[in-house]
Design a protein around this motif. Structure first.
Motif, mmCIF file in Angstrom:
data_model
loop_
_atom_site.group_PDB
_atom_site.id
_atom_site.type_symbol
_atom_site.label_atom_id
_atom_site.label_comp_id
_atom_site.label_asym_id
_atom_site.label_seq_id
_atom_site.Cartn_x
_atom_site.Cartn_y
_atom_site.Cartn_z
ATOM 1 N N SER A 139 -2.566 -0.506 10.777
ATOM 2 C CA SER A 139 -1.715 0.269 9.882
ATOM 3 C C SER A 139 -2.492 1.453 9.325
ATOM 4 O O SER A 139 -3.708 1.547 9.465
ATOM 5 N N ARG A 140 -1.786 2.358 8.650
ATOM 6 C CA ARG A 140 -2.454 3.514 8.050
ATOM 7 C C ARG A 140 -3.377 3.099 6.907
ATOM 8 O O ARG A 140 -4.252 3.858 6.506
ATOM 9 N N ASP A 141 -3.184 1.865 6.394
ATOM 10 C CA ASP A 141 -4.025 1.359 5.306
ATOM 11 C C ASP A 141 -5.076 0.378 5.797
ATOM 12 O O ASP A 141 -5.651 -0.368 5.007
ATOM 13 N N ALA A 142 -5.350 0.392 7.110
ATOM 14 C CA ALA A 142 -6.260 -0.601 7.690
ATOM 15 C C ALA A 142 -7.652 -0.538 7.088
ATOM 16 O O ALA A 142 -8.344 -1.559 6.967
ATOM 17 N N GLU A 143 -8.093 0.662 6.688
ATOM 18 C CA GLU A 143 -9.457 0.809 6.185
ATOM 19 C C GLU A 143 -9.573 0.590 4.677
ATOM 20 O O GLU A 143 -10.666 0.716 4.118
ATOM 21 N N VAL A 144 -8.458 0.299 4.001
ATOM 22 C CA VAL A 144 -8.513 0.047 2.562
ATOM 23 C C VAL A 144 -9.301 -1.234 2.304
ATOM 24 O O VAL A 144 -8.985 -2.283 2.888
ATOM 25 N N PRO A 145 -10.337 -1.190 1.459
ATOM 26 C CA PRO A 145 -11.137 -2.396 1.221
ATOM 27 C C PRO A 145 -10.295 -3.527 0.633
ATOM 28 O O PRO A 145 -9.356 -3.300 -0.142
ATOM 29 N N GLY A 146 -10.641 -4.752 0.985
ATOM 30 C CA GLY A 146 -9.964 -5.902 0.411
ATOM 31 C C GLY A 146 -10.277 -6.044 -1.069
ATOM 32 O O GLY A 146 -11.342 -5.636 -1.536
ATOM 33 N N ARG A 147 -9.322 -6.599 -1.813
ATOM 34 C CA ARG A 147 -9.527 -6.792 -3.245
ATOM 35 C C ARG A 147 -8.914 -8.120 -3.659
ATOM 36 O O ARG A 147 -7.786 -8.455 -3.282
ATOM 37 N N TRP A 148 -9.670 -8.868 -4.448
ATOM 38 C CA TRP A 148 -9.211 -10.157 -4.954
ATOM 39 C C TRP A 148 -8.300 -9.964 -6.150
ATOM 40 O O TRP A 148 -8.442 -8.999 -6.894
ATOM 41 N N PHE A 149 -7.370 -10.909 -6.339
ATOM 42 C CA PHE A 149 -6.558 -10.899 -7.552
ATOM 43 C C PHE A 149 -6.425 -12.317 -8.083
ATOM 44 O O PHE A 149 -6.504 -13.297 -7.348
ATOM 45 N N THR A 150 -6.234 -12.393 -9.396
ATOM 46 C CA THR A 150 -6.263 -13.692 -10.067
ATOM 47 C C THR A 150 -4.874 -14.299 -10.265
ATOM 48 O O THR A 150 -4.718 -15.509 -10.160
ATOM 49 N N PHE A 151 -3.881 -13.462 -10.588
ATOM 50 C CA PHE A 151 -2.572 -14.055 -10.891
ATOM 51 C C PHE A 151 -1.404 -13.405 -10.174
ATOM 52 O O PHE A 151 -0.424 -14.071 -9.876
ATOM 53 N N CYS A 152 -1.418 -12.095 -9.877
ATOM 54 C CA CYS A 152 -0.256 -11.531 -9.201
ATOM 55 C C CYS A 152 -0.578 -10.224 -8.499
ATOM 56 O O CYS A 152 -1.578 -9.556 -8.770
ATOM 57 N N ALA A 153 0.312 -9.876 -7.574
ATOM 58 C CA ALA A 153 0.298 -8.584 -6.893
ATOM 59 C C ALA A 153 1.746 -8.184 -6.673
ATOM 60 O O ALA A 153 2.658 -9.014 -6.745
ATOM 61 N N GLY A 154 1.975 -6.908 -6.410
ATOM 62 C CA GLY A 154 3.339 -6.469 -6.174
ATOM 63 C C GLY A 154 3.374 -5.196 -5.346
ATOM 64 O O GLY A 154 2.529 -4.313 -5.497
ATOM 65 N N LEU A 155 4.341 -5.115 -4.453
ATOM 66 C CA LEU A 155 4.592 -3.909 -3.662
ATOM 67 C C LEU A 155 6.044 -3.514 -3.879
ATOM 68 O O LEU A 155 6.957 -4.299 -3.613
ATOM 69 N N GLY A 156 6.265 -2.302 -4.393
ATOM 70 C CA GLY A 156 7.633 -1.847 -4.621
ATOM 71 C C GLY A 156 7.941 -1.611 -6.080
ATOM 72 O O GLY A 156 7.133 -1.044 -6.822
ATOM 73 N N PHE A 157 9.099 -2.084 -6.501
ATOM 74 C CA PHE A 157 9.657 -1.711 -7.796
ATOM 75 C C PHE A 157 8.755 -2.072 -8.969
ATOM 76 O O PHE A 157 8.490 -1.241 -9.846
ATOM 77 N N ASP A 158 8.271 -3.325 -9.031
ATOM 78 C CA ASP A 158 7.480 -3.739 -10.206
ATOM 79 C C ASP A 158 6.175 -2.951 -10.290
ATOM 80 O O ASP A 158 5.724 -2.575 -11.375
ATOM 81 N N ALA A 159 5.569 -2.663 -9.122
ATOM 82 C CA ALA A 159 4.349 -1.858 -9.126
ATOM 83 C C ALA A 159 4.642 -0.435 -9.590
ATOM 84 O O ALA A 159 3.810 0.196 -10.256
ATOM 85 N N GLY A 160 5.832 0.072 -9.251
ATOM 86 C CA GLY A 160 6.210 1.395 -9.718
ATOM 87 C C GLY A 160 6.334 1.461 -11.227
ATOM 88 O O GLY A 160 5.942 2.452 -11.857
ATOM 89 N N VAL A 161 6.854 0.395 -11.828
ATOM 90 C CA VAL A 161 6.958 0.343 -13.293
ATOM 91 C C VAL A 161 5.561 0.356 -13.913
ATOM 92 O O VAL A 161 5.306 1.070 -14.889
ATOM 93 N N ILE A 162 4.646 -0.417 -13.345
ATOM 94 C CA ILE A 162 3.277 -0.446 -13.865
ATOM 95 C C ILE A 162 2.633 0.933 -13.753
ATOM 96 O O ILE A 162 1.933 1.389 -14.666
ATOM 97 N N GLY A 163 2.888 1.621 -12.644
ATOM 98 C CA GLY A 163 2.354 2.971 -12.497
ATOM 99 C C GLY A 163 2.892 3.919 -13.547
ATOM 100 O O GLY A 163 2.146 4.746 -14.098
#
Length: 322
Positions: A139-163
């Motif tokens: 994918s176009r994001d193949a080189e993005v480094p991996g990142r750990w998370f403790t409780f949640c992640a989101g792609l789309g609407f909820d992440a847009g609100v956080i932004g």
């Protein structure tokens, strides 16, 4: 016992005086080194050095969920190794403190310090699972480094609100639940209602789940807190299992009202329901991909836009004092 206390000096809910009291209390029981963060990513650097220094027994994160996330990523810089790595402790200093509260700690930094000292005296700890978000090969994001998370992640609407919230905070606005509500409503007002979603969920050995508008990945429950009220997007999520997903394939005005009501009334037994809700439990590996770049967040930290993210649930990744 040697400990590193990583302090976010601009944490929302702790004053200089409070931090001094906590430091004094911890220093009475520990050989304590204190390091204040100076820039974004500094907590990660400090925790990485501690993980590489075999004389450090505990790394304590004093701040919000962002500080805790950075410390976790620093500790796991070379990968999970619970028996070798320093143990993690978390003291809440942010506006929401989901990770600390999900571990069962008080939402007050002074009370949480007392609980931490009690846990040290009794040897109370647990080994928890974590989520890892990585770029998807090809994918176009193949080189993005991996990142750990403790409780949640989101792609789309909820992440847009956080932004949107982060942009308001950069302009001097205080992080409050009211700010999240306002920005959520404004984001929804600009959302193309009734259209097919651009997100597809891919799992090995399963048919794709297509046309998703919103996708939330949970490593534990609750997903967040609204004041003192826990909110459960994926009630069965746990630090003892892999990852859970709650996704929505249609977001109309009546649907938004229904889902918000269900979230506010959610419980450990029941989360959002309906024909447009997708719920998955204890998933070890899956990919969320989008036809267009979408906002992406980890542990409430907006990380820009992504077109594809691969998630891995890693059981027994890190020891935590609780």
């Amino acid at each position: 016992m040697r400990a590193l206390l990583v302090v976010n000096p601009v944490a929302t809910t702790t004053s200089v005086r409070t931090r001094e009291v906590l430091t004094h209390a911890l220093a009475s029981d520990l050989k304590l080194e204190v390091a204040a963060t100076e820039h974004r990513g500094h907590a990660r650097e400090l925790a990485r050095r501690a993980a590489e220094d075999e004389s450090v027994d505990i790394v304590i994160a004093l701040g919000g969920d962002g500080t805790a996330n950075e410390v976790v990523n620093g500790l796991l810089h070379h990968g999970p190794d619970p028996e070798r790595l320093p143990r993690l402790a978390v003291l809440p200093g942010g506006s929401t403190n989901v990770f600390a509260r999900a571990l069962g700690l008080p939402n007050d930094a002074v009370e949480a310090t007392g609980a931490l000292l009690d846990a040290l005296h009794t040897g109370s700890e647990r080994t928890i699972g974590l989520g890892l978000a990585s770029g998807t090969p090809g994918s176009r994001d193949a080189e993005v480094p991996g990142r750990w998370f403790t409780f949640c992640a989101g792609l789309g609407f909820d992440a847009g609100v956080i932004g949107r919230v982060e942009r308001q905070r950069a302009r001097g606005k205080r992080s409050t639940h009211a700010l999240y509500v306002r920005q959520g409503l404004r984001a929804f007002a600009r959302h193309p209602h009734g259209e097919r979603g651009p997100i597809t969920l891919l799992r090995p050995g399963h048919d794709p789940v297509e046309e998703l508008v919103l996708s939330i990945v949970c490593n534990t429950a609750p997903w967040t807190f609204f004041g003192n009220r826990p909110v459960y997007a994926a009630p069965r999520a746990s630090f003892d299992t892999a990852l859970d997903v709650m996704a929505i394939s249609k977001l109309s005005s009546p649907g938004l009202t229904r889902y918000v009501t269900q979230l506010l009334m959610s419980s450990p037994e029941r989360g959002p329901q309906g024909k447009h809700v997708v719920s998955l439990h204890d998933e070890t590996e899956f990919t969320l991909q989008s036809q267009v770049p979408l906002p992406f967040q980890l542990d409430g930290d907006h990380l820009g836009v992504r077109t594809s993210v691969t998630f891995t649930g890693v059981r027994r990744a890190l020891r935590v004092i609780v």
